[in-house]
Design a protein around this motif. Structure first.
Motif, short mmCIF file in Angstrom:
data_model
loop_
_atom_site.label_atom_id
_atom_site.label_comp_id
_atom_site.label_asym_id
_atom_site.label_seq_id
_atom_site.Cartn_x
_atom_site.Cartn_y
_atom_site.Cartn_z
N ASP A 107 0.81 -1.22 0.00
CA ASP A 107 0.00 0.00 0.00
C ASP A 107 0.85 1.27 0.00
OD1 ASP A 107 1.02 -0.39 2.51
OD2 ASP A 107 -0.87 -0.10 3.58
N ARG A 108 2.08 1.18 -0.44
CA ARG A 108 2.94 2.37 -0.50
C ARG A 108 2.44 3.32 -1.58
NH1 ARG A 108 6.15 -1.33 1.60
NH2 ARG A 108 7.62 -0.71 3.20
N ASP A 109 2.56 4.59 -1.31
CA ASP A 109 2.09 5.61 -2.25
C ASP A 109 3.17 5.91 -3.29
OD1 ASP A 109 0.42 7.49 -3.37
OD2 ASP A 109 1.08 9.09 -2.02
N ILE A 110 3.38 4.96 -4.19
CA ILE A 110 4.39 5.06 -5.24
C ILE A 110 3.68 4.85 -6.57
CG2 ILE A 110 6.50 4.04 -6.22
CD1 ILE A 110 7.06 5.33 -3.56
N ARG A 111 3.94 5.74 -7.52
CA ARG A 111 3.37 5.57 -8.85
C ARG A 111 4.31 4.73 -9.71
NH1 ARG A 111 2.67 10.57 -11.71
NH2 ARG A 111 4.55 11.19 -10.64
N VAL A 112 3.75 3.92 -10.56
CA VAL A 112 4.50 3.08 -11.49
C VAL A 112 4.25 3.65 -12.89
CG1 VAL A 112 4.82 0.76 -12.38
CG2 VAL A 112 4.18 1.10 -9.98
N VAL A 113 5.33 4.10 -13.54
CA VAL A 113 5.16 4.77 -14.83
C VAL A 113 6.16 4.23 -15.86
CG1 VAL A 113 4.29 6.91 -13.78
CG2 VAL A 113 6.72 6.66 -14.19
N ALA A 114 5.77 4.31 -17.11
CA ALA A 114 6.65 3.92 -18.21
C ALA A 114 7.68 5.03 -18.43
CB ALA A 114 5.83 3.69 -19.47
N GLY A 115 8.90 4.62 -18.82
CA GLY A 115 9.96 5.59 -19.07
C GLY A 115 11.11 4.95 -19.82
N ALA A 116 12.26 5.60 -19.80
CA ALA A 116 13.40 5.16 -20.61
C ALA A 116 14.14 3.97 -20.00
CB ALA A 116 14.38 6.32 -20.79
N PRO A 168 12.77 8.75 -5.59
CA PRO A 168 12.09 8.94 -4.30
C PRO A 168 11.46 10.32 -4.15
CG PRO A 168 14.48 8.84 -4.00
CD PRO A 168 14.20 8.51 -5.43
N GLU A 169 12.12 11.34 -4.73
CA GLU A 169 11.59 12.70 -4.59
C GLU A 169 10.26 12.87 -5.35
OE1 GLU A 169 14.24 12.57 -8.16
OE2 GLU A 169 14.40 11.82 -6.11
N ARG A 170 10.03 12.03 -6.36
CA ARG A 170 8.77 12.09 -7.12
C ARG A 170 7.82 10.96 -6.73
NH1 ARG A 170 11.83 12.63 -12.70
NH2 ARG A 170 10.90 10.57 -13.01
N GLY A 171 8.31 10.00 -5.93
CA GLY A 171 7.48 8.86 -5.56
C GLY A 171 7.13 8.00 -6.78
N GLU A 172 8.13 7.76 -7.64
CA GLU A 172 7.89 7.02 -8.88
C GLU A 172 8.88 5.89 -9.09
OE1 GLU A 172 6.18 10.50 -11.86
OE2 GLU A 172 8.17 9.67 -12.21
N VAL A 173 8.37 4.77 -9.56
CA VAL A 173 9.20 3.70 -10.10
C VAL A 173 8.94 3.71 -11.60
CG1 VAL A 173 9.47 1.19 -10.28
CG2 VAL A 173 9.27 2.27 -8.04
N VAL A 174 10.04 3.72 -12.37
CA VAL A 174 9.95 3.79 -13.82
C VAL A 174 10.41 2.46 -14.40
CG1 VAL A 174 10.82 4.98 -15.87
CG2 VAL A 174 10.38 6.27 -13.77
N TYR A 175 9.71 1.99 -15.41
CA TYR A 175 10.12 0.78 -16.13
C TYR A 175 10.14 1.10 -17.63
CZ TYR A 175 5.27 0.17 -17.51
OH TYR A 175 4.03 0.36 -18.04
N PRO A 176 11.01 0.42 -18.38
CA PRO A 176 11.09 0.66 -19.84
C PRO A 176 10.19 -0.31 -20.61
CG PRO A 176 12.97 -0.61 -19.13
CD PRO A 176 12.13 -0.36 -17.90
#
Length: 195
Positions: free
Chosen positions: A14-23, A29-37
């Motif tokens: 339940d962590r408040d982390i967004r999962v987004v597509a990227g390079a 951590p500063e944006r709360g994002e995990v990026v996957y290609p």
């Protein structure tokens, strides 16, 4: 990608982390994002993609926002000693990656095969710390050192790539790594990032 995002949501709980597509695989951590290609998902084997995903989850669980001031302080200190800031950050990223992988393996031992699939290749940290200053015929020595460091950890912790990686390492890099290995292990074995 939606399956990968669903797996990531399950692992993040339940962590408040967004999962987004990227390079490239990254945690911000500063944006709360995990990026996957998403473009690599069809090229990589499923185990390797899941291993990269496990690694990014480990970043969230064992580095988190607390890593930002630690990284900043390390880079500033290294910079005062004449090290290029991005090179210092690269070194810290590689060692911290191995630290969080160790912690993740302790908590989720079933992830070993997935992390092994990642580290049978080059790992996840792009070696882009120095701008290209013309054509390079050979890798930079500090990149060879980081490759050897990662290969040694993978050999000892994941039991992969033992002889081939060591055979490719030149004597100077191997001697330097042997000299530094006890300190590197202490850093990898540290549970608390800010300790």
């Amino acid at each position: 990608p939606s399956e990968l995002e669903a797996v990531e949501r399950l692992l993040l709980r339940d962590r408040d982390i967004r999962v987004v597509a990227g390079a490239w695989w990254s945690y911000y951590p500063e944006r709360g994002e995990v990026v996957y290609p998403p473009n690599l998902l069809s090229e990589w084997a499923a185990d390797r993609s899941l291993g990269a995903l496990c690694h990014e989850i480990a970043e969230v669980l064992f580095s988190g926002p607390a890593a930002v001031p630690v990284v900043t302080g390390f880079v500033e200190s290294a910079s005062r000693r004449g090290c290029e800031p991005r090179t210092a950050q690269l070194l810290l990223n590689v060692i911290n990656d191995l630290r969080i992988n160790r912690l993740y393996l302790q908590e989720f031992p079933g992830s070993r095969r997935f992390l092994a699939a990642v580290y049978q290749h080059a790992g996840l940290v792009p070696q882009d710390d120095l701008q290209n200053r013309g054509p390079r015929l050979a890798p930079l020595p500090h990149h060879l050192f980081l490759d050897a460091l990662t290969a040694r950890w993978a050999s000892e912790s994941l039991h992969i790539g033992t002889e081939t990686a060591r055979a490719r390492t030149d004597d100077r890099v191997r001697r330097t790594l042997d000299h530094c290995w006890p300190a590197i292990l202490r850093a990898i074995d540290t549970d608390d990032l800010v300790a």
